[in-house]
Design a protein around this motif. Structure first.
Motif, mmCIF file in Angstrom:
data_model
loop_
_atom_site.group_PDB
_atom_site.id
_atom_site.type_symbol
_atom_site.label_atom_id
_atom_site.label_comp_id
_atom_site.label_asym_id
_atom_site.label_seq_id
_atom_site.Cartn_x
_atom_site.Cartn_y
_atom_site.Cartn_z
ATOM 1 N N LYS A 7 0.828 -1.207 0.000
ATOM 2 C CA LYS A 7 0.000 0.000 0.000
ATOM 3 C C LYS A 7 0.859 1.252 0.000
ATOM 4 N N PHE A 8 1.888 1.274 0.849
ATOM 5 C CA PHE A 8 2.762 2.451 0.904
ATOM 6 C C PHE A 8 3.490 2.642 -0.423
ATOM 7 N N MET A 9 3.951 1.532 -1.034
ATOM 8 C CA MET A 9 4.651 1.646 -2.314
ATOM 9 C C MET A 9 3.737 2.197 -3.399
ATOM 10 N N PHE A 10 2.483 1.735 -3.410
ATOM 11 C CA PHE A 10 1.535 2.220 -4.420
ATOM 12 C C PHE A 10 1.259 3.706 -4.250
ATOM 13 N N PRO A 117 -4.671 10.624 -1.460
ATOM 14 C CA PRO A 117 -5.420 10.417 -0.207
ATOM 15 C C PRO A 117 -6.616 9.488 -0.370
ATOM 16 N N VAL A 118 -7.216 9.461 -1.558
ATOM 17 C CA VAL A 118 -8.334 8.544 -1.795
ATOM 18 C C VAL A 118 -7.871 7.095 -1.629
ATOM 19 N N ASN A 119 -6.717 6.770 -2.221
ATOM 20 C CA ASN A 119 -6.193 5.407 -2.107
ATOM 21 C C ASN A 119 -5.675 5.110 -0.702
ATOM 22 N N LEU A 122 -8.948 4.145 1.037
ATOM 23 C CA LEU A 122 -9.720 3.001 0.540
ATOM 24 C C LEU A 122 -8.952 1.681 0.558
ATOM 25 N N LEU A 123 -7.669 1.716 0.254
ATOM 26 C CA LEU A 123 -6.937 0.465 0.094
ATOM 27 C C LEU A 123 -6.692 -0.216 1.433
ATOM 28 N N PRO A 124 -6.880 -1.513 1.514
ATOM 29 C CA PRO A 124 -6.526 -2.248 2.747
ATOM 30 C C PRO A 124 -5.016 -2.398 2.860
ATOM 31 N N LYS A 125 -4.562 -2.655 4.058
ATOM 32 C CA LYS A 125 -3.139 -2.863 4.297
ATOM 33 C C LYS A 125 -2.880 -4.350 4.449
#
Length: 364
Positions: A7-10, A117-119, A122-125
């Motif tokens: 998630k952090f990389m994306f 900020p949207v991602n 929304l994205l799970p970790k």
């Protein structure tokens, strides 16, 4: 990816890419000369790093979130890849003509920054345990090497069209510049509309992936041979046949591209790789690298061939990449099927001999 998290990389990749896209729109303020050229290379290189991070992480997140429907999900998302290919040139051209050089880049960069900020929300970790599996162990698997060649060939063929096709259309068919982008719709729309169906087919009928890969490579090769068409055919190029071939290329590219990710994962699992985000990161990074390599070789070699031989011969030669990959992966699968059939026959024969020995011993 396993150290900092997918998630952090994306999110970080999107942030970097958005920032440097805005910076690229400011480069016209830099004085011409070595400083300008150096900054162009630096900004584009940073954009490539951000793009690679975001793409590698996104493939990993998708495969982790939908482990049983990887091809279906990726095929569905390719609709938006095609949509970007369709809308990017006309929207960029409109913004450039209406507001100048800076606005297209600033608009796109700001859009990417808004999505950060949207991602994040929304994205799970996903937690990941670093694996001991080696990247080179994965790359050196024969099937993986051939699938890498498939991705490289697709990217090289697509990349070839970028610097050459618009010049050929303007010269051959005498179309106004504004209509050139419409010709590209044939490829982009057929690719985006067929990808969900091909992804669903790959997941529901996994044994068809091999045939899709082989057929896609061979059909792509034939289409590039017909795109000019090659002078040896002595066929006069017409606009409707040109668009029809582009439609077929879009479909055949989807046939080859969609099954690659699940097929590499299947091969890795068969060879003892641990299931998890670490393996997904290895596969995603490998595919991104091969795609980028093809995106470099395709325009470079294609531009050289276009200048020396013309579009007709250049497209026919460029189709050789797909012909090579299609034949190579087809021969590999035939050899594998023959080997497994022979192994199965030997096992059955061995089992029959053991059973016969056991029966003879009982009678005695």
């Amino acid at each position: 990816l396993t150290q900092i998290g997918a998630k952090f990389m994306f999110v970080a990749g999107m942030f970097v890419s958005g920032c440097v896209t805005i910076l690229f729109g400011m480069l016209d303020k830099v004085p011409s000369g070595p400083v300008f050229i150096s900054l162009c290379f630096l900004v584009r290189a940073m954009d490539a790093v951000g793009f690679a991070a975001a793409m590698t992480a996104s493939f990993s997140i998708l495969a982790k979130a939908f482990p049983n429907n990887i091809a279906t999900v990726m095929g569905s998302l390719e609709i938006f890849t095609g949509l970007g290919m369709v809308l990017g040139p006309p929207l960029g051209g409109f913004l450039y003509q209406s507001f100048g050089y800076e606005v297209p880049f600033i608009t796109l960069g700001c859009l990417m920054l808004v999505l950060v900020p949207v991602n994040m929300f929304l994205l799970p970790k996903y937690d990941s345990i670093p694996s001991k599996d080696s990247f080179w162990k994965l790359v050196l698997l024969p099937e993986v090497l051939l699938l890498c060649l498939t991705i490289f060939s697709l990217s090289a063929c697509l990349g070839f069209l970028d610097p050459t096709m618009s010049l050929f259309i303007l010269k051959k068919f005498k179309l106004p510049a504004g209509y050139v982008g419409l010709v590209f719709l044939g490829l982009a729309l057929s690719y985006s509309l067929s990808s969900p169906f091909l992804g669903l087919l790959s997941d529901k009928l996994p044994y068809l992936r091999k045939w899709l890969l082989v057929s896609g490579g061979l059909i792509t090769a034939v289409c590039f041979f017909m795109l000019g068409p090659a002078p040896v055919l002595h066929i006069e190029s017409q606009l409707w046949t040109f668009v029809l071939v582009l439609v077929l290329i879009g479909f055949s590219l989807g046939m080859s591209a969609i099954p690659v990710f699940p097929e590499i994962l299947h091969c890795a699992y068969d060879n003892g790789f641990e299931e998890g985000l670490s393996l997904l990161g290895l596969v995603s990074g490998l595919l991104s690298a091969m795609w980028s390599l093809g995106a470099f070789v395709g325009p470079t070699l294609g531009g050289f061939l276009y200048e020396k031989l013309g579009f007709e011969w250049a497209s026919a030669i460029q189709g050789g990449w797909s012909l090579l990959s299609g034949l190579a992966i087809g021969i590999f699968y035939i050899i594998e099927a023959t080997r497994r059939s022979s192994s199965s026959s030997l096992q059955n024969l061995s089992g029959s001999n053991e059973e016969r020995t056991h029966l003879l011993g009982s009678e005695t």
